[in-house]
Each structure stands twice: as structure tokens, then as C-alpha cells.
Design a protein around this motif. Structure first.
Motif, PDB file in Angstrom:
ATOM      1  N   LEU C 132       0.553  11.145   1.750  1.00 42.08           N
ATOM      2  CA  LEU C 132       0.051  10.284   0.617  1.00 42.08           C
ATOM      3  C   LEU C 132      -0.521   9.219   0.910  1.00 42.08           C
ATOM      4  O   LEU C 132      -1.560   8.605   0.409  1.00 42.08           O
ATOM      5  N   ASN C 138      -6.343  10.357  -1.154  1.00 47.88           N
ATOM      6  CA  ASN C 138      -5.010  10.185  -1.598  1.00 47.88           C
ATOM      7  C   ASN C 138      -4.218   8.699  -1.986  1.00 47.88           C
ATOM      8  O   ASN C 138      -3.829   8.389  -3.052  1.00 47.88           O
ATOM      9  N   ALA C 141      -6.032   7.747  -5.020  1.00 47.02           N
ATOM     10  CA  ALA C 141      -5.312   8.343  -6.089  1.00 47.02           C
ATOM     11  C   ALA C 141      -4.035   7.686  -6.369  1.00 47.02           C
ATOM     12  O   ALA C 141      -3.718   7.454  -7.773  1.00 47.02           O
ATOM     13  N   LEU C 142      -3.295   7.448  -5.356  1.00 52.77           N
ATOM     14  CA  LEU C 142      -2.045   7.055  -5.524  1.00 52.77           C
ATOM     15  C   LEU C 142      -2.115   5.478  -6.279  1.00 52.77           C
ATOM     16  O   LEU C 142      -1.303   5.326  -7.392  1.00 52.77           O
ATOM     17  N   VAL C 145      -3.018   5.878 -10.086  1.00 51.58           N
ATOM     18  CA  VAL C 145      -1.901   6.339 -10.616  1.00 51.58           C
ATOM     19  C   VAL C 145      -0.912   5.262 -11.100  1.00 51.58           C
ATOM     20  O   VAL C 145      -0.543   5.075 -12.290  1.00 51.58           O
ATOM     21  N   LEU C 148      -2.531   3.294 -13.768  1.00 48.60           N
ATOM     22  CA  LEU C 148      -2.552   4.021 -14.819  1.00 48.60           C
ATOM     23  C   LEU C 148      -1.012   3.764 -15.391  1.00 48.60           C
ATOM     24  O   LEU C 148      -0.743   3.607 -16.709  1.00 48.60           O
ATOM     25  N   MET C 149       0.141   4.028 -14.677  1.00 51.05           N
ATOM     26  CA  MET C 149       1.432   4.170 -15.363  1.00 51.05           C
ATOM     27  C   MET C 149       1.898   2.706 -16.048  1.00 51.05           C
ATOM     28  O   MET C 149       2.442   2.615 -16.901  1.00 51.05           O
TER      29      MET C 149
END
Lengths: 380, 390, 172, 194, 104
Positions: C132, C138, C141-142, C145, C148-149
Motif C-alpha cells: 500500500l 497506491n 490512491a490511499l 480515498v 474522499l472518506m
């Protein structure tokens, strides 16, 4: 639907439902048979209507048929936690009517026994109040442990723990048994230790502070206008104590102070009672030191077949819950023409809704607990 | 195998001896069955013992002896309670949702017992050593909320529903700081496996995580969340609701209520077991010289201390109001837990000595600052001076 | 076709179908939770423990409770029970479309039959962590995300929370 | 500071737990059926009728003057006076019932009784199976000897006996004086008559 | 041998689950059930990832992607349900067919 509970469709569709709930009369924390019809909007209280009368025993009508002596045992059952102060107020009223003089020793015994009753009532109240806030009975048990000692004293003197029926017109029924005063001295000597323990257990407890400070605030003006008396009034900042104002009986001879609160919330009412207990201990020490010997009842006084001259009288004392008054109209007959009790619990209860609006249900229970009502006195 | 090791590994040897009777094909299955039976047996009897300890402990706190009529010193009281619960009539409300009403206790007991599989009770005495022990513990623990919802919804009683919603809201908001507190330990030992975590704390008590700055605060947060997660002490809002809502357990009686009661205690012991594993060195002896005492005795000793602490707090503290409860979780515990992770990272990366002062200062500042924020407008410490009438 | 796989697949499909076709919304929510639980066990069966447990924690722990809470908060509207879904024609029209799409996807996938590794690939949690954070995309992306959360969290809060003046009061 | 108040509270409960093993004051529980608390002397429960000598009915002090029946606030005493064969009132109650379910143990009957015939008992284990007739106590069950009265309330009993003895003595003197006066009055007429 | 079958089994399973998700979206009127349908579809997708990761070629991308998929799905579920609550707050009903288009 569950009987007694109805979902009233609120006019404004945007709002959630108004939940109408009746708490009581069989409710774990309403100090006896007392019901509150609460309207809830989510968590907050929108309206609160106290409903009482479940314990109405027609005390005042019965007193009009029973002789003056006969209604003394009934006054025990008014505020069943402090029977001796009820007797005292009633006897004061009858003595005003019939003009008996109370011997010195009887006055001192009355003050000692009255202040002991104040300790009993305040320990009860503090135990119930913290129990309503959720402490699993521990403070209640400590308070009751101390209260038992004083009730044993009452049993030794008057023959009963709570229904003492001890005071008569013009004095008291029987003299102090041998060794009773030493017992009282021992109990009073041990009491401050309990008060310190209780204070260190609770007063600085963050959870109690969070649950009690700023909750159920009673403003000074509202307290005065609503006729609130006793610790609730003093917690709101008014230093009105009948023992100082009327200085009835021999209270003028003792020096003691009257604690006053500043915020008038549940925490203040709780602390005022704690401080009042310390003052009562002072009075008791002084009274025991100066206890004279001699007669315990006015020889001229008649308890049986008393027919006071026609007239009216209003005797009032500073009962643990507030100003307890008895208004008697006599027409010379064996029983009073009119017999009226001024119950401090009922009058203190009238402002319950103003204190609870806007708060949550948990606050309403805490506020009710801090007002200290006893349904025997509210419903008579 | 000296005598000491033999006692230490006694359960393991017993299991191997019992398994040896079965054909090879069945042996793995039997081994699993025995360890499962052992866990259920041990922790169910611990449940009975802790109910007795609770009632006697609360009694002693309240100056009364507690149950002492059933059996010597009240020892058979849990048995009596159990039989009473079995005999009592199981009343199901008329319009209740029968299926949900029946399923709720089962859906609560299964995860409560499943969670014990990852707790290392003694030196290589663990039901299922799995690489993701801590994650499994919290994943299964998270599904207990569903059963509380089922209980609340199944009893078709408005108060139970409101009670269960409050309970779920409380459990969710306290689960977050709890998991974050556990993350600090995972960060320090870089492994999710409970056995590794316990081995990382070998040596004396000074090697335990609880004695590092971030560890102490994490243990405190974990303990407060454990109280809230098992609905006990200052957070026992849902059931012991003296105000309006009588909690989601009102419509249960008889054996189903006993199951809920048991699940609460099992949950309490499981969370204290995890707290011991993460912060207090699982079955490690505090001093190396004390290693002659079998390892599982240390685990159960520490568990007993935790249970006593739970009872002690329950006997002393009043209850928090619903919104104060939420404020405490979101505005106090969560920020502290997040800050703690940062400090744990700092601790792991840097050598010990510079990490200590920085973390102590930062944590002290955070606690005092957030504490004052939480208190809001009330004067400092809520201390009030009362004057007297003239 | 190993037996445990069949059992798990049966549970997933049965509870999913129940979640879709039941009348009482709360039962739908609970069946959905059961189906998420079963998918979690499927991942465990396929040796993806980390994913299985994350699925368990995220879906069963949070999303299912979220669904049930929403059902409760909007309960009066759904109190007027809509007709039994399976009897309504629109339901079967929808089902027809779904079956055709599902069938098409299943048939073309089913022809694919070339499993390479028969041994279960071993992917320890440490490796997942390293993966990760090691490769560039990655990590990107982490972080995305994560961002986003948080926005989703704040957005959901603002959407669902009642207007400001409602929540005043309630003591200090 | 957040937490110190709670810790002080915990210290308090800990002190009570340790105290309950050492001080009696911290564990005041009395195991009722095995141990009982000795009641105080003034303790009062239900009234009882006192009789002198060793036979209940003849020795009954009560002269059925019915003052207690009038004064009793809840009116739970019921008395019928004894009538001998030619319907003359006898100073003895034929029926003396107290309804224990109504009596509130206030002790006013004992206080107003001019003949110290009714006193307050201190037995409290009064559980019975029969709620109606069981609690309507007639004079046979009510009557208890003066000796019993001395046992349960020594100081009060001695005081009452002292007062009764003194009354009797005064009555005798009065009687003697009256007799002497009568004798004196009777004596002069014979002298006058002779 | 059974590996191939299990892989196909997984694929058929995920397809059927996807179908059921579609049924929920098309067939049901309540918004909440549409969301449940979406959750099923997302689950079906992740099942495929795991199946291929397990059987086909064990590159780690499948696993990474499924972790992110679950995270995004959770966030989406949260926001979706918040939308439903906000919707209910204004329209007092969550029937999709009764909700006017966003323009009005």
C-alpha cells in the motif's frame, strides 16, 4: 398503541414527532406516587405537566372532626420523613390559640429534636438526589447509615422511628430517658466525619458537576414570586430563613449562619443542604450544652378535651423543606372549625415546569430530585 | 519438562492427551472442539464468579455484606440465579416480531464467545493463532450492535426501540477511539497477531506498553471505551435508564434475559482480556524472577483486577447524560487517540529519550485543553464558594 | 465445487434475494447484513483474511447499522406498507432485466476456465502494508480515498443533521 | 482537573470496602432471623390491657369508662360495658375489641386512660394468616399481666405502680377520714339522743 | 480440478448477486432498498476481484483495488443514506416514483 401514550401528529411536517409520555405514578424516581406528563421533541422537553393527588387522604377535613389531640398523630403522616417538625408547627399554632407557655426544658428538647429531624431529612434528600443521577445506591446507603442512627434516637425518646407523635400543646409528651443525651452527643460527634466523606465522594465529582451544574435553574425573581421557601429559595440567592426571620421558640439564643447559593441550579440546592447540615450540628451542640432541667410541659396545658377560645392562629416553622404553616380557626369547640396546612413541597413543585423546559428528560428527573418533595405533604 | 513448565502447559498437554485417542482424520476437529469447550467452560464459570463478585463487591462498597444466604458466604448464588432464570416464564409481547425477538440473544452470544478465540490466555495457550488477531477481535465485536437493534426492534415497544438506538449510538461512537487506541500498539509492535504483541512485551513490567507515554494514555482511552462498549458504570445509559427509557432488555425475561446478561459480562471480560494483551503484557510476569508462576495465572490475575476495577467504578460514579456521553467520545477521546497515534509513531521512530518529554508535554496539553473545551462555560473545576446571609 | 463454497454461496444468494423481496424494511436491512456477513466469510474461505475481516467490520459493523438507522428515521413514511413487492408487476419487469444482464455476464465469464495457481497465494498483512505504501500510485490512491472518506463523512453529516436551530438547548 | 474528583470518589468507596471488614459502623447489617436488634424501652407497637394479680379477667384494671374509645383518632376501639343480672352497670368491659388493622399505634389511648389500664406493647412479630378476624383482637388476647408490663417497660411500670399505690393510699386516707368524719357525725347524735 | 469449478462458481455467484442488486434497483420503490441494491452490486464486483486474485494470477493489484473498493463503497453508502434522510426531511416520503426531478 400503548395506553396513555399517543403520538400527536405535529402540525409542522418538517419537525419530528412530538412524543407524549407520562412518567409515573409507578416510576422509579418520582419519590412516591407522582406523575409527570411530558411532551418530548426528540431529546428536549417541550411541556411538562405535574399530576398529583394520588396520596390525598383528606387530612384537613378529618381534622375538623377529630379533637385537637387526635390530629397530632395525623400530622406525623404529612411529611412522613420529618414527623417531629410537623408536630412542632401544629403545636405552635394551637399554643398561639390557647395561650400556653412552654417551659424552658421543653423548648430546648424541641430545638434538639427539630434539628435532628433536619439532619434526617437532608441525608434522605442527598441520597435520593444522587440516586436519581445514577450512582448505584452507594451515596444513598452511606446517607441512610447515618440516618438510622438518628432514627434509633427517636425510637428511644418517642417510641417510634418515623411516626413520633411526641409534641403536645405546651411542651412534650415524655422526658428524655436516662442516657439519651449522651447517645445524641455520640451521634453528633460522628456526623461531621460522614459529611466530609460525602463531600469528598461527590462534590468534586466531574460527572456530578456535569449533570447538576446549570441544570434546573431557578431565578431569584421567579423563586420569590412563586412563594418558594426553604433550601430551594436560599439556593437561588435569597437569604430567607424563618429561624432568623421569626426567631420563633428559642432560636434567637443560638448563633448559626444561613448558607446562600448564587446560581439556583441543582448543584446549589444540593450544596446548600450539605452546608445547612453543618449549621444544624452547631445548633445541636449549643442546645445540648445549655439544656436546663425542670418541667417538660406547661401544668395548665390540657391535651384531652382542649377547647381553645374562639379565634384564629397561624403557626409556622422552618421545616427542612421550607416554611411549614398551620392555620387554625377555632370556635371554642373540641375540634377546629377550619384546619389548613401550608405545604412547602407543593408550593416548591409549582415551578417544576419552568425549571425543566428545554432540558432533557434526565435533567427533569435530576431537578425533581433536587426540589425534594414528599408526596404525603404535597397531597395531604 | 520441569514441573513448573508442566503446570504452565497443563491445558495443552491435556488437549494433546485427549486428542491422541481419536483417529488421525478426526484429530484436528477434536482439538478445535476441546479448545472451544475449554473457553466456553472457563469463561462461563468466570461469568458466574464475576456476577457473585459484583454483588458482593457492590455490597461491601455500600456497607452491606452482599448475598450470603445461598451456600457458604453466598458462593452458590450464581447457581441459584441461573436456575431462577431457567425456571422463569419466558414472556414474549403479543405483537412482537417473534423471529427477531428470538434471534437477538443468539446473535449477541455468538460474537461474544467468538471473540475469545484470539485472546492468548497463556504461553502458547491460544484457541486460534491468526495473523490478524486484533482485527478479528474488533471486526466480530462490531457485529454486537446488530443484535441490540434486533432486541430493540423485536420487542415492539417504543421505549425499547429508543433505548436500543441510544445504545447503538453509544457503542459506535466509543468503538472508534477504542480501535484507534489499539492501533497505537499495532504501530509499535508492527504486527496484528496477539501472540507477537504479548511476546513483544516480554522482560519485566517496564517492557509493557502501559509504561510508555503513549501506552498509558492509550490504555486509559481503551479502558474508558471498554466501559462504554459494555454499557457499564458511568455509561450504563441504555438499560439502567432511571428516566424514561427502560432499555432494550425490557421485554425479555427468563433464559433470554440470562443470555443478554451473560453476553454483557462475556463482552466485559473479552475487552479487558484484549486490554491486558495489548497493554499489560498478556500472560507475561511483571518480574522475570516470577516466571515460576504458570503464565495463565498471570492472565487471569490481571483479568480479575480489571473486573474488580469495573465493579469499583460501577459502585462509585453517577451516570452521564446522553449528550455529554457523545461529547466525551467525539470531542475528547477521539482527538486524544489520534494524537496518541502520532506520538506512538514518534516513539517508534526516535530512540526513547527524546520521545518521552515531547509526548508528555503534548499529551498533557491536549488533555487539559480538551478537558477545558469539554467543560464549556462552567467555572474552573466547578468549585463554588457559598456566602452566608448576614 | 467444494461443499463449504456451496453453502456460503447459497447463504449469500438466499439472504440477498430475501433482502430484496421482503415487505418489512427492517427485515430487508437485516437480511442484507446477513448477506454482507456471508460475503465476508466467502473472502475468508478464499484466503483473503484481511479483506474478509475488513468486509465484516465495515459492512456488518457500520453500513448495515446505517441502513437500519435510516429505515428507522424514515419509518413513518414507509409505515403505509407498499403492496407485497413480489406481486407488483414493476418488480418482475425489473427482475427480468436483471436476470438477462446477470445471465449474460455469467455465461461469458463461465467460459473462462484457466486457473493458474492451484495453491492459495499467501499475502501477509505486513506485505499488504508495504504494498500500500511502496508503489507510487497506491500511495496516491490511499490518500485520495482518505480525503474522499473525510469529505463523505462531513457531507453526510451536513445532509442528515437537522437544521441548526433544532439542536440548541439540551443543557450546558 | 478532569478526573481528580472521580479518583477522590473512588478512594472514598475503597475506604468503605476496607472499613466494612474492620469497623462495625461500616457494616451495620443485622442478620434478622438469627440476630435481632434489642428494642428500646420506649418502643411502642400495639396496645394491651393490664391486669393485676394472676387471673386476667377479674384483675383487669379497665373500668370501661370508654374515654379511650372516644379519644382514639381512627376509632379502632370497641367497648361494651358489663351488665349484671338486674341490668346495673358493672365497672368491667364485657367486650373490649381493638381492630389492629386500623390502629396506627399512636399511643393516645394509653396517654388519655385515667386508670392506666391500657399500655403500649413492644412485640413486632405479629404476622398472621387471617386478615380479618385475626386482626380483630378481643380482650382475652389483649389482656397481659402487670408483671409482663414490668418486664418490657421497667421504669414506666414502676412509675405507674408508684402513682397507683399513692392514689390508693390517698383514697384510703380519704376513706378513713370520711369514716372518721362519719363516725364523728354518728357519734354526736347518740350523745345528743341520750 | 475443483479449483476451476470454484472459480467459475465464484464468477456465477457474483453475477447472480449483481443481478439481485439490479432487481433491487429496478424493482423496488423505496430509496433505501435501491441503496441496498447498489451495495450488493459493489459486493459482487469485489467478489470477482478476490476470486481472480485467488485463482487466476496472484498479482497483488486485485487485492489493493478491492480494499479501495470497499472503502469507497462504505463512503458512498454513508452519503447515500444521508441523502435519503435529507430527502425524507423535505418530502416526507422516500418513494422514488413520487420524487419530482431535481429541477423543480
Amino acid at each position: 398503541m400503548i395506553p396513555g401514550v399517543s403520538i400527536e401528529e405535529k402540525t409542522d411536517p418538517l419537525q419530528g414527532q412530538i412524543l407524549e409520555v407520562s412518567m409515573g405514578p409507578h416510576h422509579p424516581s418520582t419519590h412516591g406516587v407522582f406523575r409527570m406528563d411530558v411532551k418530548l421533541d426528540g431529546e428536549r422537553i417541550v411541556s411538562l405537566k405535574p399530576v398529583f393527588g394520588y396520596l390525598h387522604r383528606n387530612h384537613e377535613k378529618i381534622a375538623e372532626d377529630v379533637s385537637y389531640l387526635g390530629s397530632i398523630p395525623y400530622t406525623d403522616r404529612l411529611d412522613y420523613l420529618c414527623s417531629l417538625t410537623n408536630n412542632w408547627a401544629y403545636c405552635l399554632a394551637v399554643e398561639k390559640l390557647s395561650g400556653f407557655e412552654i417551659p424552658e426544658r421543653a423548648e430546648y428538647i424541641r430545638v434538639i429534636v427539630g434539628e435532628l429531624t433536619r439532619l434526617v431529612n437532608h441525608t434522605c434528600l442527598m441520597g435520593f438526589f444522587v440516586q436519581d443521577l445514577g450512582a448505584m445506591g452507594t451515596p444513598l446507603m452511606y446517607a441512610f447509615r447515618e440516618r438510622e442512627k438518628i432514627l434509633d434516637l427517636f425510637e428511644g425518646l418517642t417510641g417510634a422511628r418515623m411516626m413520633c407523635n411526641y409534641m403536645r400543646f405546651g411542651g412534650v409528651r415524655c422526658d428524655l430517658p436516662v442516657g439519651w443525651i449522651d447517645e445524641v452527643k455520640k451521634v453528633i460527634a460522628a456526623f461531621p466525619r460522614f459529611l466530609d466523606e460525602f463531600e469528598s465522594l461527590l462534590t468534586q465529582n466531574e460527572i456530578l458537576i456535569a449533570r447538576a451544574q446549570g441544570v434546573g435553574v431557578l431565578s431569584k425573581e421567579l423563586a420569590i414570586n412563586a412563594g418558594i421557601t426553604g433550601p430551594c429559595l436560599r439556593a437561588s440567592g435569597v437569604g430567607h430563613d424563618l429561624r432568623k426571620v421569626d426567631a420563633y421558640s428559642i432560636y434567637s439564643r443560638f448563633d448559626f449562619k444561613v448558607p446562600i447559593g448564587a446560581h439556583g441550579d441543582c448543584y446549589d440546592r444540593f450544596m446548600i443542604r450539605l452546608l445547612e447540615m453543618r449549621e444544624s450540628l452547631k445548633i445541636l451542640d449549643q442546645a445540648i450544652a445549655a439544656l436546663p432541667s425542670g418541667q417538660i410541659i406547661d401544668p395548665k396545658a390540657k391535651s384531652r378535651g382542649l377547647r381553645p377560645k374562639a379565634g384564629e392562629a397561624y403557626g409556622r416553622i422552618e421545616a427542612p423543606k421550607g416554611e411549614l404553616g398551620f392555620y387554625l380557626i377555632s370556635e371554642g369547640g373540641p375540634s377546629p372549625y377550619r384546619y389548613r396546612v401550608r405545604p412547602p413541597s407543593l408550593i416548591n413543585l409549582t415551578v417544576l415546569e419552568d425549571m425543566c423546559l428545554g432540558g432533557t428528560v434526565a435533567d427533569a428527573i435530576a431537578t425533581l430530585g433536587s426540589i425534594d418533595i414528599v408526596l404525603g405533604e404535597v397531597d395531604r | 519438562m520441569t514441573l513448573v513448565e508442566r503446570i504452565d502447559q497443563a491445558p495443552l498437554l491435556l488437549q494433546r492427551w485427549a486428542v491422541s485417542f481419536f483417529p488421525a482424520l478426526l484429530q484436528p476437529w477434536v482439538a478445535m472442539l476441546i479448545s472451544a469447550a475449554a473457553i466456553i467452560g472457563v469463561f462461563a464459570s468466570l461469568f458466574a464468579l464475576s456476577t457473585l463478585a459484583e454483588r458482593k463487591g457492590l455490597g461491601r462498597i455500600q456497607n452491606r455484606p452482599g448475598p450470603n444466604r445461598v451456600g457458604p458466604f453466598g458462593m452458590l448464588q450464581p447457581l441459584a440465579d441461573g436456575i431462577k432464570m431457567l425456571i422463569k416464564e419466558d414472556i414474549v409481547p403479543l405483537r412482537a416480531d417473534k423471529v427477531l425477538h428470538f434471534l437477538a440473544p443468539i446473535a449477541l452470544i455468538v460474537p461474544s464467545l467468538l471473540v475469545y478465540s484470539v485472546l492468548p490466555i497463556g504461553r502458547n495457550l491460544i484457541a486460534m493463532q491468526c495473523q490478524l488477531g486484533v482485527l478479528l477481535f474488533f471486526a466480530i465485536g462490531a457485529s454486537t450492535e446488530l443484535s441490540i437493534f434486533m432486541a430493540g426492534w423485536g420487542s415492539h415497544n417504543k421505549y425499547s426501540l429508543l433505548g436500543s438506538i441510544r445504545a447503538i449510538a453509544q457503542m459506535i461512537s466509543y468503538e472508534l477511539p477504542m480501535v484507534l487506541a489499539a492501533v497505537t500498539v499495532i504501530l509499535a509492535t508492527s504486527s496484528l497477531d496477539t501472540v507477537n504483541i504479548v511476546e513483544a512485551q516480554a522482560g519485566g513490567f517496564w517492557a509493557w506498553h502501559a509504561f510508555t507515554p503513549w501506552g498509558a494514555i492509550a490504555l486509559l482511552t481503551f479502558f474508558i471505551c471498554a466501559l462504554a462498549e459494555s454499557n457499564r458504570a458511568p455509561f450504563d445509559l441504555p438499560e439502567a435508564e432511571s428516566e424514561l427509557i427502560a432499555g432494550h432488555l425490557t421485554e425479555y425475561s427468563g433464559f433470554k434475559y440470562a443470555l443478554f446478561f451473560m453476553a454483557e459480562y462475556l463482552g466485559m471480560m473479552a475487552i479487558s482480556g484484549m486490554a491486558i494483551t495489548l497493554f499489560l503484557g498478556g500472560w507475561q510476569a511483571p518480574l522475570p524472577i516470577l516466571n515460576f508462576i504458570p503464565s495463565w495465572m498471570w492472565f487471569f490475575g490481571k483479568l480479575a483486577c480489571f473486573v474488580v476495577l469495573f465493579i469499583w467504578i460501577r459502585g462509585t460514579l453517577p451516570r452521564l447524560r446522553a449528550d455529554q456521553l457523545m461529547n466525551l467520545a467525539w470531542k475528547f477521546l477521539l482527538p486524544i487517540a489520534l494524537l496518541n497515534i502520532g506520538l506512538a509513531g514518534l516513539w517508534v521512530k526516535s530512540s526513547g529519550w527524546i520521545a518521552w518529554p515531547i509526548s508528555v508535554i503534548l499529551l498533557g496539553l491536549a488533555i487539559v485543553g480538551l478537558g477545558r473545551l469539554l467543560r464549556g462555560s462552567r467555572p474552573r473545576g466547578g468549585k463554588r464558594i457559598y456566602r452566608y446571609a448576614d | 465445487m467444494s461443499i463449504p463454497f456451496l453453502i456460503i454461496a447459497a447463504v449469500i444468494l438466499a439472504s440477498a434475494w430475501a433482502a430484496v423481496s421482503l415487505r418489512n424494511l427492517v427485515h430487508c436491512g437485516l437480511c442484507a447484513a446477513l448477506s454482507f456477513l456471508a460475503t465476508g466469510t466467502l473472502y475468508l474461505y478464499l484466503n483473503a483474511e484481511f479483506l474478509g475481516l475488513v468486509q465484516l467490520m465495515v459492512y456488518v459493523g457500520a453500513v448495515a447499522v446505517l441502513i437500519l438507522f435510516t429505515v428507522l428515521l424514515t419509518r413513518p413514511a414507509t409505515e403505509a406498507a407498499d403492496a407485497v413487492p413480489t406481486k407488483r408487476p414493476a418488480f418482475w419487469k425489473g427482475a427480468l432485466i436483471a436476470i438477462t444482464v446477470g445471465g449474460a455476464v455469467a455465461s461469458c465469464l463461465a467460459v473462462y476456465a484457466a486457473p493458474k495457481a492451484s495453491t492459495a497465494p499467501e499475502l501477509s498483512i505486513q506485505e499488504i502494508g508495504r504494498l500500500l505504501t511502496a508503489s507510487q500510485q497506491n500511495v496516491l490512491a490511499l490518500i485520495i480515498v482518505a480525503l474522499l472518506m473525510t469529505t463523505a463523512l462531513i457531507g453526510a453529516l451536513l445532509l442528515a443533521a437537522p437544521a441548526e436551530e433544532d439542536t440548541k438547548g439540551g443543557g450546558a | 482537573m478532569l478526573g481528580t474528583g472521580i479518583l477522590r470518589g473512588l478512594k472514598e468507596t475503597a475506604r468503605n470496602v476496607i472499613g466494612s471488614f474492620r469497623e462495625k459502623d461500616r457494616l451495620p447489617t443485622v442478620m434478622y432471623p438469627e440476630e435481632t436488634v434489642k428494642t428500646k424501652e420506649n418502643f411502642r407497637t400495639f396496645p394491651f390491657l393490664v391486669y393485676d394479680g394472676d387471673h386476667a379477667m377479674p384483675g383487669l384494671r379497665c373500668v370501661s369508662c370508654r374515654i379511650c374509645e372516644k379519644e382514639c383518632p381512627p376509632q379502632c376501639i370497641f367497648i361494651i360495658q358489663e351488665r349484671d343480672e338486674n341490668n346495673k352497670a358493672v365497672k368491667h368491659p364485657r367486650v373490649f375489641d381493638i381492630d389492629f388493622s386500623v390502629c396506627m399505634q399512636c399511643g393516645i389511648c394509653a396517654e388519655v386512660c385515667p386508670f392506666d389500664a391500657i399500655k403500649m406493647d413492644n412485640i413486632y412479630e405479629l404476622a398472621g394468616e387471617d386478615r380479618f378476624t385475626g386482626l380483630l383482637v378481643d380482650k382475652h388476647r389483649l389482656a397481659k399481666s402487670n408483671h409482663y408490663y414490668h418486664q418490657i417497660k421497667p421504669t414506666e411500670a414502676n412509675e405507674v405502680d408508684g402513682r397507683l399505690a399513692e392514689d390508693k393510699r390517698k383514697a384510703e386516707e380519704a376513706a378513713k377520714a370520711k369514716a372518721a368524719a362519719a363516725a364523728a357525725k354518728a357519734a354526736p347524735p347518740p350523745t345528743a339522743a341520750t | 480440478m475443483n479449483d476451476a469449478l470454484t472459480l467459475n462458481g465464484c464468477l456465477i455467484l457474483s453475477a447472480l448477486l449483481f443481478g439481485i442488486g439490479l432487481v433491487a434497483v429496478f424493482g423496488r420503490r423505496s430509496a433505501i432498498l435501491v441503496l441496498i441494491g447498489i451495495e450488493f452490486m459493489l459486493n459482487a464486483a469485489v467478489i470477482n476481484f478476490v476470486a481472480f486474485w485467488r485463482f487466476a494470477h496472484p498479482s497483488s493489484d486485485g487485492m489493493m483495488f478491492s480494499i479501495f473498493a470497499i472503502a469507497v463503497a462504505a463512503a458512498e453508502a454513508g452519503v447515500g443514506l444521508a441523502l435519503v434522510i435529507a430527502l425524507y426531511r423535505h418530502r416526507r416520503s422516500v418513494r422514488i416514483d413520487e420524487i419530482p426531478p431535481a429541477s423543480e
